[in-house]
Design a protein around this motif. Structure first.
Motif, PDB file in Angstrom:
ATOM      1  N   SER A 106      62.481  -6.974  52.630  1.00  0.00           N
ATOM      2  CA  SER A 106      62.050  -7.863  51.549  1.00  0.00           C
ATOM      3  C   SER A 106      62.957  -9.087  51.450  1.00  0.00           C
ATOM      4  O   SER A 106      62.495 -10.197  51.150  1.00  0.00           O
ATOM      5  CB  SER A 106      62.028  -7.107  50.210  1.00  0.00           C
ATOM      6  OG  SER A 106      61.032  -6.107  50.210  1.00  0.00           O
ATOM      7  N   LEU A 107      64.248  -8.892  51.698  1.00  0.00           N
ATOM      8  CA  LEU A 107      65.171 -10.022  51.672  1.00  0.00           C
ATOM      9  C   LEU A 107      64.850 -11.014  52.793  1.00  0.00           C
ATOM     10  O   LEU A 107      64.872 -12.237  52.588  1.00  0.00           O
ATOM     11  CB  LEU A 107      66.609  -9.533  51.778  1.00  0.00           C
ATOM     12  CG  LEU A 107      67.103  -8.658  50.611  1.00  0.00           C
ATOM     13  CD1 LEU A 107      68.520  -8.172  50.880  1.00  0.00           C
ATOM     14  CD2 LEU A 107      67.045  -9.425  49.286  1.00  0.00           C
ATOM     15  N   ALA A 108      64.568 -10.504  53.993  1.00  0.00           N
ATOM     16  CA  ALA A 108      64.187 -11.387  55.105  1.00  0.00           C
ATOM     17  C   ALA A 108      62.874 -12.099  54.803  1.00  0.00           C
ATOM     18  O   ALA A 108      62.702 -13.288  55.106  1.00  0.00           O
ATOM     19  CB  ALA A 108      64.075 -10.577  56.398  1.00  0.00           C
ATOM     20  N   LEU A 109      61.940 -11.368  54.195  1.00  0.00           N
ATOM     21  CA  LEU A 109      60.658 -11.970  53.834  1.00  0.00           C
ATOM     22  C   LEU A 109      60.860 -13.094  52.816  1.00  0.00           C
ATOM     23  O   LEU A 109      60.255 -14.169  52.925  1.00  0.00           O
ATOM     24  CB  LEU A 109      59.732 -10.898  53.259  1.00  0.00           C
ATOM     25  CG  LEU A 109      58.284 -11.310  52.998  1.00  0.00           C
ATOM     26  CD1 LEU A 109      57.581 -11.615  54.314  1.00  0.00           C
ATOM     27  CD2 LEU A 109      57.548 -10.207  52.248  1.00  0.00           C
ATOM     28  N   GLY A 110      61.729 -12.861  51.831  1.00  0.00           N
ATOM     29  CA  GLY A 110      62.007 -13.889  50.843  1.00  0.00           C
ATOM     30  C   GLY A 110      62.661 -15.121  51.443  1.00  0.00           C
ATOM     31  O   GLY A 110      62.404 -16.254  51.015  1.00  0.00           O
ATOM     32  N   ALA A 111      63.519 -14.915  52.449  1.00  0.00           N
ATOM     33  CA  ALA A 111      64.124 -16.067  53.130  1.00  0.00           C
ATOM     34  C   ALA A 111      63.051 -16.927  53.788  1.00  0.00           C
ATOM     35  O   ALA A 111      63.099 -18.158  53.735  1.00  0.00           O
ATOM     36  CB  ALA A 111      65.133 -15.583  54.166  1.00  0.00           C
ATOM     37  N   GLY A 112      62.066 -16.273  54.395  1.00  0.00           N
ATOM     38  CA  GLY A 112      60.951 -17.030  54.962  1.00  0.00           C
ATOM     39  C   GLY A 112      60.125 -17.711  53.887  1.00  0.00           C
ATOM     40  O   GLY A 112      59.668 -18.850  54.059  1.00  0.00           O
ATOM     41  N   THR A 113      59.948 -17.038  52.744  1.00  0.00           N
ATOM     42  CA  THR A 113      59.181 -17.617  51.648  1.00  0.00           C
ATOM     43  C   THR A 113      59.826 -18.889  51.118  1.00  0.00           C
ATOM     44  O   THR A 113      59.134 -19.815  50.689  1.00  0.00           O
ATOM     45  CB  THR A 113      59.038 -16.592  50.506  1.00  0.00           C
ATOM     46  OG1 THR A 113      58.477 -15.385  51.022  1.00  0.00           O
ATOM     47  CG2 THR A 113      58.130 -17.119  49.397  1.00  0.00           C
ATOM     48  N   SER A 114      61.166 -18.954  51.156  1.00  0.00           N
ATOM     49  CA  SER A 114      61.843 -20.157  50.672  1.00  0.00           C
ATOM     50  C   SER A 114      61.417 -21.387  51.473  1.00  0.00           C
ATOM     51  O   SER A 114      61.297 -22.490  50.926  1.00  0.00           O
ATOM     52  CB  SER A 114      63.365 -19.971  50.751  1.00  0.00           C
ATOM     53  OG  SER A 114      63.800 -19.929  52.103  1.00  0.00           O
ATOM     54  N   LEU A 115      61.178 -21.212  52.762  1.00  0.00           N
ATOM     55  CA  LEU A 115      60.694 -22.320  53.586  1.00  0.00           C
ATOM     56  C   LEU A 115      59.205 -22.556  53.373  1.00  0.00           C
ATOM     57  O   LEU A 115      58.733 -23.695  53.420  1.00  0.00           O
ATOM     58  CB  LEU A 115      60.983 -22.029  55.058  1.00  0.00           C
ATOM     59  CG  LEU A 115      62.460 -22.023  55.443  1.00  0.00           C
ATOM     60  CD1 LEU A 115      62.648 -21.418  56.829  1.00  0.00           C
ATOM     61  CD2 LEU A 115      63.041 -23.423  55.395  1.00  0.00           C
ATOM     62  N   VAL A 116      58.460 -21.477  53.133  1.00  0.00           N
ATOM     63  CA  VAL A 116      57.023 -21.623  52.862  1.00  0.00           C
ATOM     64  C   VAL A 116      56.800 -22.493  51.635  1.00  0.00           C
ATOM     65  O   VAL A 116      55.998 -23.439  51.645  1.00  0.00           O
ATOM     66  CB  VAL A 116      56.355 -20.243  52.679  1.00  0.00           C
ATOM     67  CG1 VAL A 116      54.934 -20.405  52.135  1.00  0.00           C
ATOM     68  CG2 VAL A 116      56.313 -19.485  54.001  1.00  0.00           C
ATOM     69  N   VAL A 117      57.505 -22.195  50.531  1.00  0.00           N
ATOM     70  CA  VAL A 117      57.255 -22.930  49.290  1.00  0.00           C
ATOM     71  C   VAL A 117      57.729 -24.381  49.417  1.00  0.00           C
ATOM     72  O   VAL A 117      57.150 -25.282  48.788  1.00  0.00           O
ATOM     73  CB  VAL A 117      57.923 -22.244  48.084  1.00  0.00           C
ATOM     74  CG1 VAL A 117      57.379 -20.841  47.899  1.00  0.00           C
ATOM     75  CG2 VAL A 117      59.440 -22.201  48.206  1.00  0.00           C
TER      76      VAL A 117
END
Length: 405
Positions: A106-117
């Motif tokens: 989930s932490l890795a997924l959130g790191a990717g989400t930071s670039l998505v947003v």
């Protein structure tokens, strides 16, 4: 040139869809996830909230790279890479029944989400002509929510036991790993991304996070609108995450039936967002957004009444979910486009990303507050606050003019 810029948009959209799909790996099958990882209800909810919270510190590292043409290619590739890391960790977590690996994923997924947003406003602004930018933002945002809806529908349909759970995350990991070289082929070469593919208007100033924050801090009405957008969209994050708990605990509904309510919620938002993305009159769009947020508060209150005690009324639940989804998800694309358009020249590229950063904060807060029997009531109250904030901001614009956002 046109093909090149649309390849950038397509690659960013694919990364966003996959990232959102994985957000729904655990929430629609919360009981199975709790058994697999031997987790409490609170621990299971953190598998969702941890991804939202991981977005916050990572955003500061990635926003500048996503918001400038010479580094944006690497930032989009990084989303695909982080999606692959998260998917591999989830495969390992399910295979070994490891809650720690699930949290790490989930932490890795959130790191990717930071670039998505950060990409929602930055990619259209740097690569699309003026007349296509609002639609481009809506495309990226609603693509993300479409991936979310697909995850909410596919996960409970495919995952019915531990064996199918393992098979599901294996194929998910395989797809994410394959997407990394596919993204490298889709994106223009690094030399081509030194400048945006536009030949109209003045060049976009190089964006930095410090200049953006300093500029936006001088715009009090922009800050109020940002708060309204963040609260309402935070509710949009929370509802699909808690719907399984509420319908399962209160109504005794099976995971698949609860998942249908979440899917209707998201798809109604996607459809509404696609329409609003092409809404022609910006002056009329703001009152429409206020009306949508108020309608969402009423719809969420109706959902609370429909699920307060058994027997739950399914038609009321589906209707309330559709209206609430249109209000809390559908407005996000136009809101981010408006936030970028109304910011100063030093903050145009990053303004939408700043709004999305606060959406992640309040999405995690509302999700944790709503993980209980009265979760829809909590969401309805938060949505009402958002409607009041945005209405107050529009009223201030009418009295004082819109020269200072």
């Amino acid at each position: 040139t046109k093909r090149g810029r649309h390849r950038v948009l397509a690659c960013a959209t694919l990364a966003s869809i996959i990232n959102a799909f994985m957000f729904m790996n655990f929430s629609p099958i919360v009981q199975l996830s709790r058994r697999r990882f031997r987790a409490t209800e609170g621990q299971a909810s953190w598998l969702y909230s941890a991804a939202l919270l991981a977005t916050l510190p990572c955003f500061f590292a990635g926003a500048t790279r996503m918001s400038n043409a010479d580094t944006q290619r690497g930032a989009i590739l990084a989303i695909h890479g982080l999606n692959a890391v998260a998917a591999l960790l989830r495969f390992a977590a399910v295979a070994r029944a490891s809650y720690a690996a699930a949290v790490a994923s989930s932490l890795a997924l959130g790191a990717g989400t930071s670039l998505v947003v950060a990409s929602y406003a930055a990619v259209p602004l740097l690569w699309l002509p003026q007349q296509e930018r609002v639609a481009g933002v809506a495309w990226l945002v609603q693509g993300n929510y479409a991936g979310w809806a697909l995850g909410a529908a596919a996960t409970p349909a495919v995952v019915v036991d531990g064996h199918s759970f393992g098979r599901f995350v294996f194929f998910q990991a395989l797809a994410c790993v394959v997407m990394v070289p596919v993204a490298q082929l889709l994106l223009p070469g690094s030399a081509a991304t030194r400048e945006p593919l536009l030949d109209e208007g003045p060049p976009v100033a190089r964006a930095t996070l410090g200049k953006t924050i300093a500029d936006l801090a001088r715009r009090p009405r922009w800050i109020v609108a940002c708060g309204a957008y963040a609260v309402a969209a935070g509710v949009g994050f929370a509802v699909p995450a808690v719907v399984d708990d509420i319908f399962g605990d209160v109504c005794g509904a099976a995971p698949r039936r609860a998942a249908r309510v979440g899917v209707i919620f998201i798809l109604a938002g996607v459809a509404c967002g696609a329409l609003l993305g092409r809404f022609p009159c910006e002056k009329r769009r703001r009152p429409l957004l206020v009306a949508l947020l108020a309608l969402g508060a009423v719809a969420l209150a109706a959902l609370h009444v429909a699920t307060a005690r058994p027997p739950c009324r399914p038609l009321d639940a589906f209707g309330g979910a559709a209206l609430a989804g249109a209000a809390t998800i559908g407005f996000v694309g136009p809101a981010l486009a408006e936030a970028a358009a109304s910011a100063g020249p030093d903050s145009t590229v990053m303004a939408g990303g700043i709004v999305e950063w606060w959406i992640q904060v309040l999405g995690a807060v509302v999700t944790q507050a709503a993980t209980r029997r009265n979760g829809f009531a909590v969401c309805a109250c938060a949505q009402a606050v958002a409607a009041l904030l945005l209405a107050g901001r529009c009223f201030a614009d009418g009295l004082l003019g819109s020269s200072v956002f």
